[in-house]
Design an enzyme around this catalytic site. Structure first.
Site, mmCIF file in Angstrom:
data_model
loop_
_atom_site.group_PDB
_atom_site.id
_atom_site.type_symbol
_atom_site.label_atom_id
_atom_site.label_comp_id
_atom_site.label_asym_id
_atom_site.label_seq_id
_atom_site.Cartn_x
_atom_site.Cartn_y
_atom_site.Cartn_z
ATOM 1 C CG ASP A 11 -1.812 1.158 1.348
ATOM 2 O OD1 ASP A 11 -2.409 1.553 0.323
ATOM 3 O OD2 ASP A 11 -1.909 1.724 2.451
ATOM 4 C CG ASP A 13 -1.370 7.718 0.859
ATOM 5 O OD1 ASP A 13 -1.099 8.916 0.934
ATOM 6 O OD2 ASP A 13 -1.646 7.146 -0.216
#
Length: 221
Positions: A11, A13
């Site tokens: 992922d 952020d």
């Protein structure tokens, strides 16, 4: 679970980069533009993983079903576009992690729910991402996480089977998507977990409290 790993997908952020300062600034500007007092970053940080929904919820107590949500979301997006590279930084240990992944001849990539409108300029502005084998945004496929489609697309672009990839993320949706795609899953406990988050409930195959701990998982496989 980690013995056949050929690629590590992340992922964005809250897992690779700390974008909370810029996300918070974009939402806080909306408050100050309306004559409301500024809120400290500590208020915004736990909700950064939820994007516009989390930022507007913290700034205005607004939920997505509010009649003004769509208009304010676009205002937030415009603010964020103007500042998204000003305060965002790579988490400590990530550069070393990626360097070691490459040294081990593994591929790596990004699968985020952030739309390409933001993902593309942001990753271009950070040298770390020049070595990523693939970057999948929230609108790259017809479905975003927790649907497995973005993860399956990343594996396909790396010319690997899903079972040869692991996915690392700091949100329950990441773990759900990873399981659905048939990948090993790792919960990043240092990310934007929000309030009262129970990581054990996510059912990830492993949990790390820092980026460097992922190397220990890969090394023990």
């Amino acid at each position: 679970m980690f013995s056949a790993v050929r690629a590590v997908l992340f992922d964005l952020d809250g897992t690779l980069i700390d974008s909370a300062p810029d996300l918070g600034a974009a939402a806080d500007k909306m408050r100050t533009d309306r004559g409301l007092p500024s809120l400290p970053l500590e208020r915004y940080r736990p909700m950064a993983g939820a994007g516009a929904r989390g930022m507007l919820g913290e700034a205005f107590g607004m939920k997505p079903d509010h009649p003004e949500f769509v208009a304010l979301r676009e205002e937030f997006f415009m603010n964020y576009e103007l500042c998204m590279t000003e305060r965002t930084s790579v988490f400590d240990g990530v550069h070393e992690l990626v360097a070691e992944i490459l040294r081990r001849n593994l591929a790596w990539g990004v699968v985020t729910n952030k739309s390409a409108r933001f993902t593309d300029p942001l990753t271009r502005s950070i040298p770390l991402f020049a070595t990523a084998g693939t970057v999948i945004s929230g609108d790259t496929t017809p479905h975003a996480k927790p649907h497995p489609a973005p993860l399956l697309e990343a594996a396909a672009r790396l010319k690997l089977e899903p079972a040869q990839c692991i996915y690392v993320g700091d949100d329950e949706r990441d773990i759900v998507a990873g399981h659905a795609a048939g990948m090993g899953t790792v919960a990043a406990a240092y990310g934007y977990l929000g309030a009262k988050t129970d990581l054990k409930r996510w059912g990830a195959h492993a949990e790390i409290k820092s980026p460097g701990e992922l190397l220990q998982l890969l090394g023990s496989a």
